[in-house]
Design a protein around this motif. Sequence first.
Motif, mmCIF file in Angstrom:
data_model
loop_
_atom_site.group_PDB
_atom_site.id
_atom_site.type_symbol
_atom_site.label_atom_id
_atom_site.label_comp_id
_atom_site.label_asym_id
_atom_site.label_seq_id
_atom_site.Cartn_x
_atom_site.Cartn_y
_atom_site.Cartn_z
ATOM 1 N N VAL A 199 0.833 -1.202 0.000
ATOM 2 C CA VAL A 199 0.000 0.000 0.000
ATOM 3 C C VAL A 199 0.871 1.256 0.000
ATOM 4 O O VAL A 199 0.563 2.237 -0.684
ATOM 5 C CB VAL A 199 -0.946 -0.004 1.221
ATOM 6 C CG1 VAL A 199 -1.686 1.321 1.326
ATOM 7 C CG2 VAL A 199 -1.926 -1.156 1.116
ATOM 8 N N ILE A 200 1.962 1.226 0.747
ATOM 9 C CA ILE A 200 2.869 2.377 0.792
ATOM 10 C C ILE A 200 3.453 2.655 -0.589
ATOM 11 O O ILE A 200 3.475 3.792 -1.066
ATOM 12 C CB ILE A 200 3.990 2.154 1.823
ATOM 13 C CG1 ILE A 200 3.419 2.247 3.249
ATOM 14 C CG2 ILE A 200 5.113 3.177 1.638
ATOM 15 C CD1 ILE A 200 4.419 1.899 4.329
ATOM 16 N N VAL A 201 3.934 1.598 -1.262
ATOM 17 C CA VAL A 201 4.532 1.770 -2.588
ATOM 18 C C VAL A 201 3.495 2.272 -3.583
ATOM 19 O O VAL A 201 3.767 3.178 -4.391
ATOM 20 C CB VAL A 201 5.157 0.445 -3.076
ATOM 21 C CG1 VAL A 201 5.622 0.576 -4.523
ATOM 22 C CG2 VAL A 201 6.326 0.047 -2.185
ATOM 23 N N LEU A 202 2.283 1.710 -3.544
ATOM 24 C CA LEU A 202 1.224 2.144 -4.450
ATOM 25 C C LEU A 202 0.886 3.617 -4.236
ATOM 26 O O LEU A 202 0.714 4.382 -5.190
ATOM 27 C CB LEU A 202 -0.027 1.287 -4.235
ATOM 28 C CG LEU A 202 -1.221 1.582 -5.144
ATOM 29 C CD1 LEU A 202 -0.865 1.327 -6.604
ATOM 30 C CD2 LEU A 202 -2.425 0.750 -4.733
ATOM 31 N N THR A 203 0.821 4.020 -2.981
ATOM 32 C CA THR A 203 0.517 5.424 -2.679
ATOM 33 C C THR A 203 1.648 6.340 -3.144
ATOM 34 O O THR A 203 1.396 7.441 -3.654
ATOM 35 C CB THR A 203 0.288 5.608 -1.170
ATOM 36 O OG1 THR A 203 -0.711 4.683 -0.722
ATOM 37 C CG2 THR A 203 -0.176 7.026 -0.857
ATOM 38 N N LEU A 204 2.888 5.897 -2.995
ATOM 39 C CA LEU A 204 4.023 6.692 -3.466
ATOM 40 C C LEU A 204 4.001 6.851 -4.985
ATOM 41 O O LEU A 204 4.306 7.925 -5.512
ATOM 42 C CB LEU A 204 5.339 6.043 -3.026
ATOM 43 C CG LEU A 204 5.665 6.131 -1.527
ATOM 44 C CD1 LEU A 204 6.904 5.290 -1.214
ATOM 45 C CD2 LEU A 204 5.885 7.574 -1.104
ATOM 46 N N VAL A 205 3.641 5.772 -5.697
ATOM 47 C CA VAL A 205 3.539 5.851 -7.151
ATOM 48 C C VAL A 205 2.443 6.844 -7.542
ATOM 49 O O VAL A 205 2.619 7.669 -8.448
ATOM 50 C CB VAL A 205 3.253 4.460 -7.757
ATOM 51 C CG1 VAL A 205 2.958 4.576 -9.257
ATOM 52 C CG2 VAL A 205 4.442 3.528 -7.525
ATOM 53 N N TRP A 206 1.302 6.760 -6.853
ATOM 54 C CA TRP A 206 0.220 7.718 -7.125
ATOM 55 C C TRP A 206 0.685 9.151 -6.873
ATOM 56 O O TRP A 206 0.394 10.051 -7.668
ATOM 57 C CB TRP A 206 -0.989 7.382 -6.239
ATOM 58 C CG TRP A 206 -2.108 8.370 -6.397
ATOM 59 C CD1 TRP A 206 -3.099 8.342 -7.331
ATOM 60 C CD2 TRP A 206 -2.336 9.545 -5.615
ATOM 61 N NE1 TRP A 206 -3.929 9.428 -7.178
ATOM 62 C CE2 TRP A 206 -3.483 10.184 -6.128
ATOM 63 C CE3 TRP A 206 -1.677 10.112 -4.521
ATOM 64 C CZ2 TRP A 206 -3.986 11.364 -5.586
ATOM 65 C CZ3 TRP A 206 -2.175 11.293 -3.983
ATOM 66 C CH2 TRP A 206 -3.313 11.900 -4.508
ATOM 67 N N LEU A 207 1.396 9.373 -5.780
ATOM 68 C CA LEU A 207 1.912 10.711 -5.481
ATOM 69 C C LEU A 207 2.838 11.209 -6.586
ATOM 70 O O LEU A 207 2.778 12.379 -6.982
ATOM 71 C CB LEU A 207 2.667 10.705 -4.151
ATOM 72 C CG LEU A 207 1.835 10.809 -2.873
ATOM 73 C CD1 LEU A 207 2.709 10.535 -1.655
ATOM 74 C CD2 LEU A 207 1.188 12.180 -2.757
ATOM 75 N N GLY A 208 3.695 10.321 -7.095
ATOM 76 C CA GLY A 208 4.619 10.714 -8.159
ATOM 77 C C GLY A 208 3.898 11.112 -9.428
ATOM 78 O O GLY A 208 4.198 12.153 -10.036
ATOM 79 N N ILE A 209 2.922 10.295 -9.843
ATOM 80 C CA ILE A 209 2.169 10.598 -11.063
ATOM 81 C C ILE A 209 1.347 11.874 -10.885
ATOM 82 O O ILE A 209 1.322 12.753 -11.759
ATOM 83 C CB ILE A 209 1.255 9.420 -11.435
ATOM 84 C CG1 ILE A 209 2.094 8.179 -11.741
ATOM 85 C CG2 ILE A 209 0.377 9.774 -12.628
ATOM 86 C CD1 ILE A 209 1.270 6.919 -11.957
ATOM 87 N N MET A 210 0.681 11.987 -9.742
ATOM 88 C CA MET A 210 -0.137 13.168 -9.470
ATOM 89 C C MET A 210 0.714 14.431 -9.465
ATOM 90 O O MET A 210 0.299 15.482 -9.978
ATOM 91 C CB MET A 210 -0.831 12.992 -8.107
ATOM 92 C CG MET A 210 -1.831 14.088 -7.764
ATOM 93 S SD MET A 210 -3.345 13.977 -8.741
ATOM 94 C CE MET A 210 -4.253 15.392 -8.103
ATOM 95 N N SER A 211 1.911 14.339 -8.923
ATOM 96 C CA SER A 211 2.803 15.501 -8.875
ATOM 97 C C SER A 211 3.238 15.921 -10.268
ATOM 98 O O SER A 211 3.250 17.117 -10.594
ATOM 99 C CB SER A 211 4.032 15.191 -8.012
ATOM 100 O OG SER A 211 3.662 14.916 -6.680
ATOM 101 N N LEU A 212 3.598 14.951 -11.105
ATOM 102 C CA LEU A 212 4.042 15.267 -12.463
ATOM 103 C C LEU A 212 2.918 15.889 -13.286
ATOM 104 O O LEU A 212 3.124 16.893 -13.995
ATOM 105 C CB LEU A 212 4.559 14.000 -13.149
ATOM 106 C CG LEU A 212 5.876 13.432 -12.619
ATOM 107 C CD1 LEU A 212 6.183 12.097 -13.290
ATOM 108 C CD2 LEU A 212 7.012 14.418 -12.852
ATOM 109 N N VAL A 213 1.730 15.297 -13.214
ATOM 110 C CA VAL A 213 0.590 15.829 -13.964
ATOM 111 C C VAL A 213 0.242 17.239 -13.490
ATOM 112 O O VAL A 213 0.025 18.152 -14.297
ATOM 113 C CB VAL A 213 -0.625 14.892 -13.823
ATOM 114 C CG1 VAL A 213 -1.872 15.535 -14.435
ATOM 115 C CG2 VAL A 213 -0.346 13.550 -14.489
#
Length: 293
Positions: A64-78
């Motif tokens: 869950v931590i890794v998935l949330t970090l990936v979401w944060l990365g994509i959301m930040s870039l967009v």
Amino acid sequence: MIQQLTEALFPVLSLIVLGAVLGRKTDFFSGPSLSGLVTTVGIPALLLHSVLTMDMNIWGMGEVIVLTLVWLGIMSLVTAGLLAVAGLPVRSYLPALVHPNTGNMGIPVCYALFGPQSLGLAMVISSVIQVSHFTLGIGCLSGKFSFRALIKNGPVLALIAGAILLAAEIRLPSPVMTTLDMLGSITVPVMLMQLGASIANLNLSRVRDMVRPLAFSFYRPLGGLLIAWLLLLVWPLEGMQAQVFMIQCAMPVAVMSYVLAVKYRGPAEDVAVTIPLSLVVSIGIVVGFSLVN
């Protein structure tokens, strides 16, 4: 279901209103001392207590931590790309538009929709977001990022300590857990009242002052929900877990974003106005989930 959602949201809205009244009538929320108490004592205690009381093993927590970090990365870039195209300062607005209010909004909403079995997952997601406030958020608003500062950061240390204790299956004594619970309990009420005080003291003399916060209020929940849905297409979770993840990503602008914007002289007024507006959009999303499920 509507009654459960009302019961979950009523305390949040009541504290915001109370803060607005006190902000008009008193000077309780002037100065940085109260925010400093929350960020250095309240939040680390709340994080550590949440991690140690959730019903999830270390491997499930890691995914869950890794998935949330990936979401944060994509959301930040967009979000950074959209802000750049719009000609707005990326560092100033990025933290508020990326970070959802997964704590005092997301956790009770998930409980209302899915019951107590959803709390562990909701708390892990919220913990990652809280740490991101003090890494991505502070890094953007202050213009500085220091690894030394990161490892000295209270929420980061609390999350690391919680993960170690959870992995080692070590239980802290009941008096220690009670102390952590009491310290963490100061966090949400103070933050919500600070928000209410800020909203009450806003000076928006022109209609166009609302245009930018209104656009942000739709982007934060809807953009977060869309990216979460797309991410789950390639990284699927089980039914209830996927729904909790999407609900958390669709929460409104976090109160902590406002606290940090005030502390680092960011766009505090825009953030303060966006929070209640984005709350309305998030409630609409939650109602939609409740009707579908």
